[in-house]
Motif scaffolding. Structure first.
Motif, mmCIF file in Angstrom:
data_model
loop_
_atom_site.group_PDB
_atom_site.id
_atom_site.type_symbol
_atom_site.label_atom_id
_atom_site.label_comp_id
_atom_site.label_asym_id
_atom_site.label_seq_id
_atom_site.Cartn_x
_atom_site.Cartn_y
_atom_site.Cartn_z
ATOM 1 N N ILE A 283 -23.822 -26.538 30.314
ATOM 2 C CA ILE A 283 -22.428 -26.977 30.270
ATOM 3 C C ILE A 283 -22.151 -27.609 28.914
ATOM 4 C CG2 ILE A 283 -22.201 -27.371 32.754
ATOM 5 C CD1 ILE A 283 -22.810 -30.341 32.225
ATOM 6 N N TYR A 284 -20.880 -27.879 28.641
ATOM 7 C CA TYR A 284 -20.487 -28.587 27.418
ATOM 8 C C TYR A 284 -19.925 -29.951 27.806
ATOM 9 C CZ TYR A 284 -17.587 -30.131 23.540
ATOM 10 O OH TYR A 284 -17.011 -30.891 22.557
ATOM 11 N N ILE A 285 -20.405 -30.994 27.119
ATOM 12 C CA ILE A 285 -19.919 -32.352 27.368
ATOM 13 C C ILE A 285 -19.257 -32.860 26.092
ATOM 14 C CG2 ILE A 285 -20.578 -34.720 27.935
ATOM 15 C CD1 ILE A 285 -22.874 -33.574 29.577
ATOM 16 N N SER A 286 -17.982 -33.212 26.174
ATOM 17 C CA SER A 286 -17.228 -33.632 24.991
ATOM 18 C C SER A 286 -17.659 -35.018 24.529
ATOM 19 C CB SER A 286 -15.726 -33.651 25.305
ATOM 20 O OG SER A 286 -15.432 -34.735 26.181
ATOM 21 N N GLN A 287 -17.289 -35.371 23.303
ATOM 22 C CA GLN A 287 -17.626 -36.693 22.774
ATOM 23 C C GLN A 287 -16.878 -37.793 23.526
ATOM 24 O OE1 GLN A 287 -17.863 -37.249 18.539
ATOM 25 N NE2 GLN A 287 -18.541 -35.155 18.189
ATOM 26 N N ASP A 288 -15.702 -37.490 24.071
ATOM 27 C CA ASP A 288 -15.009 -38.480 24.911
ATOM 28 C C ASP A 288 -15.870 -38.835 26.121
ATOM 29 O OD1 ASP A 288 -12.033 -38.846 23.942
ATOM 30 O OD2 ASP A 288 -12.502 -36.734 23.685
ATOM 31 N N GLU A 289 -16.464 -37.806 26.733
ATOM 32 C CA GLU A 289 -17.335 -38.047 27.890
ATOM 33 C C GLU A 289 -18.602 -38.794 27.461
ATOM 34 O OE1 GLU A 289 -16.519 -37.680 30.858
ATOM 35 O OE2 GLU A 289 -15.333 -35.872 31.233
ATOM 36 N N VAL A 290 -19.118 -38.482 26.275
ATOM 37 C CA VAL A 290 -20.297 -39.191 25.759
ATOM 38 C C VAL A 290 -19.997 -40.685 25.637
ATOM 39 C CG1 VAL A 290 -21.855 -39.471 23.788
ATOM 40 C CG2 VAL A 290 -21.212 -37.178 24.543
ATOM 41 N N ALA A 291 -18.781 -41.012 25.186
ATOM 42 C CA ALA A 291 -18.398 -42.420 25.033
ATOM 43 C C ALA A 291 -18.356 -43.136 26.380
ATOM 44 C CB ALA A 291 -17.048 -42.526 24.328
ATOM 45 N N PHE A 292 -17.974 -42.429 27.451
ATOM 46 C CA PHE A 292 -18.000 -43.044 28.787
ATOM 47 C C PHE A 292 -19.444 -43.327 29.217
ATOM 48 C CE2 PHE A 292 -13.671 -41.175 29.418
ATOM 49 C CZ PHE A 292 -13.031 -42.366 29.742
ATOM 50 N N ILE A 293 -20.355 -42.395 28.915
ATOM 51 C CA ILE A 293 -21.774 -42.631 29.218
ATOM 52 C C ILE A 293 -22.255 -43.866 28.462
ATOM 53 C CG2 ILE A 293 -24.112 -41.694 29.001
ATOM 54 C CD1 ILE A 293 -22.892 -38.887 29.289
ATOM 55 N N ALA A 294 -21.833 -43.995 27.203
ATOM 56 C CA ALA A 294 -22.216 -45.149 26.385
ATOM 57 C C ALA A 294 -21.731 -46.451 27.013
ATOM 58 C CB ALA A 294 -21.659 -45.002 24.969
ATOM 59 N N LEU A 295 -20.541 -46.438 27.610
ATOM 60 C CA LEU A 295 -20.017 -47.648 28.260
ATOM 61 C C LEU A 295 -20.894 -48.049 29.446
ATOM 62 C CD1 LEU A 295 -16.164 -46.928 28.181
ATOM 63 C CD2 LEU A 295 -17.391 -48.677 26.900
ATOM 64 N N HIS A 296 -21.364 -47.064 30.206
ATOM 65 C CA HIS A 296 -22.253 -47.375 31.333
ATOM 66 C C HIS A 296 -23.559 -47.978 30.829
ATOM 67 C CE1 HIS A 296 -20.420 -45.705 35.065
ATOM 68 N NE2 HIS A 296 -19.693 -45.017 34.194
ATOM 69 N N ILE A 297 -24.152 -47.356 29.810
ATOM 70 C CA ILE A 297 -25.425 -47.857 29.279
ATOM 71 C C ILE A 297 -25.235 -49.241 28.662
ATOM 72 C CG2 ILE A 297 -27.250 -47.461 27.581
ATOM 73 C CD1 ILE A 297 -26.720 -44.442 27.926
ATOM 74 N N GLY A 298 -24.173 -49.385 27.872
ATOM 75 C CA GLY A 298 -23.898 -50.666 27.222
ATOM 76 C C GLY A 298 -23.641 -51.774 28.224
ATOM 77 N N GLY A 299 -22.952 -51.429 29.320
ATOM 78 C CA GLY A 299 -22.674 -52.426 30.346
ATOM 79 C C GLY A 299 -23.949 -52.960 30.975
ATOM 80 N N GLU A 300 -24.905 -52.056 31.241
ATOM 81 C CA GLU A 300 -26.168 -52.488 31.836
ATOM 82 C C GLU A 300 -26.996 -53.303 30.846
ATOM 83 O OE1 GLU A 300 -29.257 -53.290 34.309
ATOM 84 O OE2 GLU A 300 -27.198 -52.659 34.745
ATOM 85 N N ILE A 301 -27.005 -52.888 29.581
ATOM 86 C CA ILE A 301 -27.737 -53.652 28.560
ATOM 87 C C ILE A 301 -27.158 -55.060 28.448
ATOM 88 C CG2 ILE A 301 -28.188 -53.833 26.077
ATOM 89 C CD1 ILE A 301 -28.429 -50.772 26.034
#
Length: 652
Positions: A385-403
């Motif tokens: 599949i293709y994942i856009s950079q907008d979606e990548v930024a949402f993943i970053a928010l999840h990771i950043g929130g846990e950190i």
């Protein structure tokens, strides 16, 4: 043309003050403002008589506050400020580039409720020749190729051809591109869809979701509203998606929720949806909402399935292996598994949610974005599949929130408080420091005299008096009664102390990561691929990396550009180098890196046994090389020794 709704540009509609030829005259002179133009030149361009040129200029100067066009013995020149005011007063913004014109044309299809535009009318509105417009239309088929639609010219008409579903996607894309940070708020929706009562739609959606225990975040809600109003608008115009009679086939609760939403919208806006339109809303619903979880992991498994839960845990393991960051907590796994379910559905249906925080995450949280990009590449490879950079930024928010949640467990800044004893001030300050900064600091001592400080091991001195120490250290001088300004000063010093720790690590391991044979100077201008080829070839020669290293560097580069400011930090998506190292290239004339010019390239290769140092190494390099003044110092380096001394002097 209907100019009741606006997206980006105002639809070109001339005001009462100037005629179109007058505006065309000003526009032509704006494009040639450095030149003196004769009456004959202007007459030829506008296809009018010299007499008409003089009449138009006279009328323009009467309208403007001051002379917009100045005459002399050689011809006419433009008074630019006055001319700009005139165009502003007429509420005219004329697309100047091909990209702006193509965007304008797509909006015209939408605003005029048609799939067919008059070629010559559009050329007049855009102030270009019909041949230029024809060339633009041909280019548009390349620009919007991914939407699988065609722009065709038939009998002096521009036609928009393609499936209705794809046309709607194109319209939503154009609206997102036209607004700042891709954030479509309610006001933008209202201004662009004046025939739809957004205020009445919003409570309908929220009430149905709340009643059925479904949660939707603000960004997903705005995205859903945009697609709903486009669906409603197109159905009103008689443009619907062909009914394939597939129906809704999923969980009963979701079916009930979507059916109720469709029924309410039909009643509110006097439309009828076929089964395919309902299916579109169902997919939109499925990819935007989550059921409210109250019973932990078991309920999540029932909602998203064992496969997604196990995939989430696998990604957590891979992040741990690659970045030495532990995300194995229910606080992360539960919301991320729910997010992953929606993300996969959006990807499989070629949709995504625009993230207005993308730019700031990408530029200010580079390592976080890199970790999220690593996750997205794993998903792309596994699921095709293709994942856009907008979606990548949402993943970053999840990771950043846990950190951020785990921040209390991270190493803290060791602080010494220096405060002379008087009326118990030192005890009060001690308590205030704990109340305000407990998650960031560890107060190792509270002392009264400066000589006591010299004997202690600490990172930051917080003092109510100015003192001189034999060894320089990070110091925050505050008042005995802590002010808001003091708190800001302390927070800045805490961050500076953390950066100093990272920099000291870089100094301590400098010879482990950098070496003379991995240092390159170039006096010739290069492009990105030339720089990557030079650096990777050298790493191959040194046998520091595997044969697929260059492929993994390019994979990372294709996912998102690694250049920022005047530096680029390319690296592999895999931490499988034989030796952890940093290869350096300094180019005084600059290296063309996508749309920017970089002067320093740091290519990082990481051995998985050193993954615990990657975060510190990466962040240290970013901190140092993101300072433009530091870049200027490195550009002047002529040898490896100068580079080493410069780096160490900056850290010092």
């Amino acid at each position: 043309m209907n100019n009741g709704r606006e997206i980006g540009y105002n639809v070109l509609k001339w005001g009462d003050h100037m005629q179109s030829k007058q505006i065309e005259l000003i526009k032509y002179m704006m494009e040639n403002k450095a030149k003196v133009l004769t009456s004959q030149q202007l007459a030829d361009v506008l296809n009018i008589s010299i007499r008409s040129v003089k009449t138009y200029i006279s009328q323009i100067n009467e309208i403007g506050k001051g002379k917009a066009i100045i005459s002399n013995k050689n011809g006419y020149t433009l008074n630019v400020p006055v001319a700009k005011n005139l165009l502003t007063h007429e509420n005219i913004i004329i697309p100047q580039t091909y990209e702006e014109r193509s965007t304008y044309l797509v909006k015209a299809f939408f605003l005029q409720h048609t799939n067919c535009l008059d070629l010559y009318l559009m050329a007049d509105e855009l102030y270009i020749s019909d041949s230029t417009l024809k060339a633009d239309v041909k280019k548009m088929n390349m620009r919007f190729k991914s939407f699988n639609i065609i722009f065709a010219i038939e009998r002096d008409q521009i036609k928009l051809l393609g499936p209705e579903k794809n046309i709607r996607k194109l319209f939503s894309y154009i609206l997102y591109e036209e607004v700042d940070n891709h954030y479509v708020d309610l006001q933008i929706l209202k201004s662009n869809f004046k025939n739809i009562d957004i205020d009445s739609m919003l409570p309908i959606v929220k009430q149905i979701f709340s009643k059925n225990d479904y949660y939707i975040n603000d960004l997903a809600l705005r995205n859903m509203l945009l697609h709903l109003v486009i669906i409603i608008e197109r159905i009103r115009e008689g443009k619907t998606i062909p009914d394939l009679a597939r129906g809704l086939q999923d969980k009963e609760g979701e079916d009930v929720c979507v059916s109720e939403l469709c029924r309410k919208l039909e009643q509110q806006f006097s439309i009828t949806m076929n089964e395919e339109e309902r299916r579109e809303i169902y997919i939109l619903f499925k990819s935007s909402t989550n059921f409210v979880v109250t019973n932990g992991m078991q309920e999540v498994r029932e909602l998203v399935g064992n496969e997604i839960v196990e995939e989430t845990k696998e990604l957590v393991y891979l992040i741990q292996q690659a970045y030495a960051v532990n995300l194995d907590t229910e606080n992360f796994i539960i919301p991320f598994a729910l997010h992953l379910k929606n993300l996969m559905l959006r990807a499989k249906n070629s949709t995504d949610i625009k993230n207005p925080m993308l730019e700031s995450i990408q530029s200010q949280h580079l390592l976080l974005f890199d970790m999220a990009l690593y996750v997205s590449l794993q998903l792309e490879k596994k699921h095709k599949i293709y994942i856009s950079q907008d979606e990548v930024a949402f993943i970053a928010l999840h990771i950043g929130g846990e950190i951020e949640r785990q921040k209390n467990n991270n190493p803290k800044v060791r602080v010494v408080l220096l405060c002379p004893s008087y009326m118990n001030i030192e005890s009060r300050l001690y308590n205030e420091l704990l109340i305000n900064f407990n998650s960031d600091i560890n107060i190792v001592a509270s002392v009264r005299d400066s000589h006591q400080v010299e004997e202690l091991n600490f990172d930051l001195l917080i003092s109510t008096v100015r003192i001189k120490l034999s060894v320089p250290c990070e110091t925050a001088v505050i008042s005995p009664f802590m002010t808001s300004g003091d708190k800001l000063e302390i927070q800045e010093k805490i961050e500076s102390s953390l950066n100093n720790k990272k920099n000291k690590m870089l100094t301590r391991h400098f010879n482990d990561y950098f070496e003379k044979e991995l240092f390159f100077l170039s006096n010739a201008a290069l492009d990105k691929m030339e720089a990557i080829d030079i650096l990777t070839s050298n790493l191959y020669d040194k046998e520091y990396v595997r044969k697929d290293y260059r492929d993994h560097v390019l994979m990372r580069e294709r996912a998102a550009c690694t250049g920022f400011g005047k530096i680029a930090i390319p690296h592999s998506v895999e931490m499988n180098a034989y030796k952890t190292c940093a290869s350096v290239m300094i180019c005084s004339k600059g290296i063309r890196w996508e749309n920017q010019l970089v002067y320093v390239v740091l290519m990082i290769a990481i051995n998985k046994l050193d993954n615990h140092v990657f975060k510190e190494l990466y962040e240290s390099l970013v901190i140092i090389f993101s300072e433009e003044t530091n870049i200027e110092l490195f550009k002047d380096c002529k040898t490896y020794e100068e580079f080493e001394n410069t780096l160490k002097s900056i850290i010092g």
